[in-house]
Design an enzyme around this catalytic site. Structure first.
Site, PDB file in Angstrom:
ATOM      1  N   SER A  26       0.360   8.603   3.083  1.00 54.35           N
ATOM      2  CA  SER A  26       0.734  10.004   2.917  1.00 54.35           C
ATOM      3  C   SER A  26       2.229  10.228   3.098  1.00 54.35           C
ATOM      4  O   SER A  26       2.774  11.210   2.598  1.00 54.35           O
ATOM      5  CB  SER A  26      -0.039  10.864   3.926  1.00 54.35           C
ATOM      6  N   PHE A  27       2.913   9.324   3.817  1.00 49.88           N
ATOM      7  CA  PHE A  27       4.332   9.510   4.094  1.00 49.88           C
ATOM      8  C   PHE A  27       5.226   8.636   3.223  1.00 49.88           C
ATOM      9  O   PHE A  27       6.406   8.910   3.095  1.00 49.88           O
ATOM     10  CB  PHE A  27       4.639   9.206   5.561  1.00 49.88           C
ATOM     11  N   GLY A  28       4.712   7.576   2.661  1.00 46.22           N
ATOM     12  CA  GLY A  28       5.544   6.668   1.895  1.00 46.22           C
ATOM     13  C   GLY A  28       4.799   5.396   1.551  1.00 46.22           C
ATOM     14  O   GLY A  28       3.567   5.350   1.555  1.00 46.22           O
ATOM     15  N   LYS A  29       5.561   4.342   1.265  1.00 46.68           N
ATOM     16  CA  LYS A  29       4.991   3.069   0.844  1.00 46.68           C
ATOM     17  C   LYS A  29       5.254   1.988   1.887  1.00 46.68           C
ATOM     18  O   LYS A  29       6.180   2.092   2.688  1.00 46.68           O
ATOM     19  CB  LYS A  29       5.593   2.639  -0.501  1.00 46.68           C
ATOM     20  N   ASP A  35      -7.522   6.414  17.490  1.00 47.44           N
ATOM     21  CA  ASP A  35      -7.975   6.239  16.103  1.00 47.44           C
ATOM     22  C   ASP A  35      -8.303   4.778  15.840  1.00 47.44           C
ATOM     23  O   ASP A  35      -7.905   4.215  14.819  1.00 47.44           O
ATOM     24  CB  ASP A  35      -6.910   6.736  15.127  1.00 47.44           C
ATOM     25  N   GLY A  84       0.837  -1.195   0.000  1.00 47.36           N
ATOM     26  CA  GLY A  84       0.000   0.000   0.000  1.00 47.36           C
ATOM     27  C   GLY A  84       0.866   1.236   0.000  1.00 47.36           C
ATOM     28  O   GLY A  84       2.095   1.183   0.132  1.00 47.36           O
TER      29      GLY A  84
END
Length: 698
Positions: A72-75, A184, A69
């Site tokens: 927002s910050f990387g893979k 969360d 996947g």
């Protein structure tokens, strides 16, 4: 491969040093002092090269298979550790995407918390590899999501939903015991391994809980957020996770969200009022537990201890999840420190610890090609290495066997500790032939709107047994084995209708507005006792009295550190070129010789007061000359008390003033830490003086 890497490392360093010296031999011999001044400059150049080679060796120990996947910050990539053959997840974070301090802090929190937590139902962080451009987190791999599982299979039967809920709640309890609140929790952050065991992930929004402090940031998904979170109120932390767990339990049993509306203000209004419907066919024990968890007032909401004592929760609870859970108190290994033998099983006998340590080191020695002495030497080194990474991965498997199944010490080494944990879904996985299903309707009808339900409800209401006994199940409770694509799409839409509204709910909307009139609230019984002073004043009048009392007691205000950042734009808009203070002083005809730091400034939060209280001033005002030299000598270690005063709204029209000690200041100006102060009496003495001053008339 790895031994050749070490030889290349030594060869590269020798070539690098000789390459630096070669130009020096061709030049005329410089003076001796200049030689000594030049040689140390070449030594630091070898250190970054050595670190880079070690980092490349650690990265080269993993074989990347595919991308799981992208966030927002990387893979996130699936990889295999070459030495142990175990699958891991590599979370690769690009440093250039951490453009703000908030993003960097979120990543740092996730790394810090995952290194601290060690629980069978929390994703494990094996190690962290840092490069100049990336941060690589080596995580435990869990291939599934609870969200996808619900979409594929629909609502669950009671036994299966209870099993998932037990694993999730025990993991949340473990986080709270370590002063960490997740904030969360949702099915997307609950991963599933190959044996359908829950693994909590994504601790980026988590916060450390400290005594006396409250959280206010609105974060998480709106459908799973508690009323105090979406309302922007202060909350301690654990009660927020309890609410989210209650929503998830509802989703497991019903297959849809309890609070759902396409209009965000309407959704917030439903959550704030706690309006949701429980299907008549839901098991009575689960329904009662959900009602206790989804209470709007966090004070009356069920706690983790209450849920653990509930009969529905304790049914078929696995032994390894029952209290006490001291086996899970181990907090991992720091790769920058030496690894000890007793880290692998802290509660086991010394002989068992040594045996397990030898098994792990022998496996690493065979698979990676190192000698056993080399492995032991690398484990005792105070720096990260590829051997330590492999040790932590194999070590986790051994710890899981010892913690959950002590008899696993007698089992073969390759046996998995989770294989014995049965899945409730496997018992119902038999396929049956069914007729083609019609197109599923997108229109939801409340069960209470059906004539049969209404008639049965009226009859039971007349008999006075509405809440005592469940009605006859009029809907077939047999869960479908196969689900059509339309059903899966509809379930996915219902479970996350506001996927874009994930973070900063307080910035997306203000206070929820009531769309339709709801049943009037029940009259609450008045509180028969309270600690403090009863007052009928409005909150601003109460704060005025507190300010006057502090002034009489000789307290001084501490400048608000956040004042400049929060009010700089407001001052610029209000004053134009100059500040409001400058224009005000000019209109009065005063000079500009006044120190700007001595001007009065409103705090960033008007309901929060931070003062410095000089103990000698209090003695002069309240005790006069009655103190003896011995008493003065006893107060010499602290010359001032730092006090935080904040007013909270408990209910509508009911307020609470909270006094909190934020530290003691010594004669040298140093602020003592909380652990350095062994007695609470200085703070209690000051609080008592403030209460007595408030009780006096002006």
């Amino acid at each position: 491969m790895a031994p050749r890497g070490f030889e290349d490392e030594e060869l590269t360093i020798s070539l690098s040093s000789s390459h630096v010296r070669r130009p020096q031999q061709q030049q005329p011999p410089p003076p001796t002092q200049q030689q000594h001044a030049h040689q140390p400059g070449s030594r630091p150049a070898d250190a970054p090269l050595k670190e880079r080679i070690k980092t490349e060796q650690r990265i080269g120990a993993y074989k990347v298979l595919r991308t799981l996947g992208e966030g927002s910050f990387g893979k996130v990539k699936l990889a295999i550790h070459n030495g142990t053959g175990q699958q891991v997840a590599l979370k690769i974070i690009a440093r250039k995407k951490l453009i703000s301090r908030d993003m960097a802090g979120r990543v740092e929190r996730e790394i810090e918390y995952l290194q601290l937590l060690r629980h069978p139902h929390i994703i494990k962080l094996y190690t962290v590899i840092k490069t100049p451009n990336e941060i690589i987190m080596v995580l435990e791999y869990a291939g599934g999501e609870l969200f996808d599982y619900i979409v594929q299979h629909g609502r669950m039967k009671e036994a299966e939903a209870r099993r998932f809920f037990q694993q999730m709640l025990c993991a949340v309890e473990y986080c709270h015991r370590h002063k960490i609140v997740h904030r969360d929790l949702k099915p997307e952050n609950l991963l599933l391994d190959e044996n359908l065991n829950v693994k909590i992930a994504d601790f980026g929004l988590s916060n450390i809980m400290t005594d006396g402090n409250f959280l206010k940031t609105s974060c998480g998904s709106p459908n799973y957020a508690a009323p105090e979170v979406i309302g922007g109120k202060l909350y301690a932390g654990p009660e927020v996770d309890v609410w989210s767990c209650g929503v998830i339990l509802y989703v497991l049993l019903v297959g849809r969200l309890p609070f759902d509306d396409e209009h965000i203000p309407s959704l917030f209004a439903k959550i704030a009022k706690g309006t949701y419907s429980i299907p008549q066919w839901m098991p009575l024990g689960a329904a009662n537990l959900i009602k206790k968890m989804l209470v709007v007032n966090p004070v009356h909401r069920a706690t983790i201890e209450d849920i653990r004592a509930d009969p529905w929760f304790t049914t078929e609870l696995p032994v390894y999840l029952q209290l006490p859970v001291e086996e899970f108190f181990n907090t991992g290994v720091d790769p920058n420190k030496a690894i000890q033998k007793n880290d692998i099983a802290p509660n086991a006998p010394e002989k068992v610890q040594e045996r397990l340590h030898n098994e792990v080191t022998e496996k690493i020695s065979k698979t990676m090609g190192y000698g056993k002495n080399d492995v032991e030497e690398a484990l005792q080194a105070s720096e990260p290495s590829a051997i330590k990474d492999a040790y932590m991965i194999v070590r986790e498997n051994k710890m899981m066997q010892v913690n959950q199944h002590p008899e696993a010490l007698l089992e073969p080494e390759g046996s998995s500790p989770m294989l014995s944990m049965s899945s409730a879904r496997s018992a119902t996985s038999t396929t049956t032939t069914t007729a083609p299903r019609p197109y599923v309707s997108k229109v939801g009808i409340l069960p209470s709107s059906l004539p049969a339900y209404h008639k049965d409800y009226v009859e039971r209401e007349k008999a006075g047994s509405v809440n005592n006994s469940p009605p006859q199940v009029l809907i077939n409770d047999e869960l479908p084995v196969t689900r059509t694509d339309a059903e899966k799409e509809e379930t996915s839409r219902r479970l996350r209708p506001h996927s874009r509204s994930q973070l900063r709910l307080d910035e997306a909307n203000t206070r929820p507005q009531g769309m339709t009139p709801i049943n009037p609230p029940k009259k609450t019984k008045p509180v028969r006792w309270q600690f403090g002073i009863r007052s009928r004043n409005s909150p601003w009048e109460a704060l005025l009295c507190i300010h006057k009392a502090l002034h009489k007691l000789g307290a001084t205000y501490i400048p608000d550190e956040d004042y400049e950042s929060r009010h700089a734009e407001e001052r610029a808009e209000a004053s134009g070129n100059g500040s409001f203070a400058d224009s005000y002083d000019g209109s009065r005809g005063s000079t500009t010789s006044i120190d700007p730091m001595k001007r009065y400034r409103l705090p960033a939060d008007p309901w929060h007061i931070n003062v410095r209280w000089d103990t000698s001033a209090i003695k002069k005002k309240l005790q006069g000359s009655a103190d003896t030299p011995d008493k003065r000598q006893a107060h010499e270690p602290f010359v001032a008390l730092h006090l935080d005063i904040q007013i909270y709204e408990m209910e509508h029209g009911v307020y609470l003033v909270d006094f909190k000690c934020s530290g003691y200041e010594t004669a040298t100006g140093r602020l003592l830490e909380e652990k350095e102060v062994t007695s609470p009496f200085p703070f209690l003495d000051m609080a008592a003086k403030l209460i007595m001053q408030l009780a006096e008339a002006d």
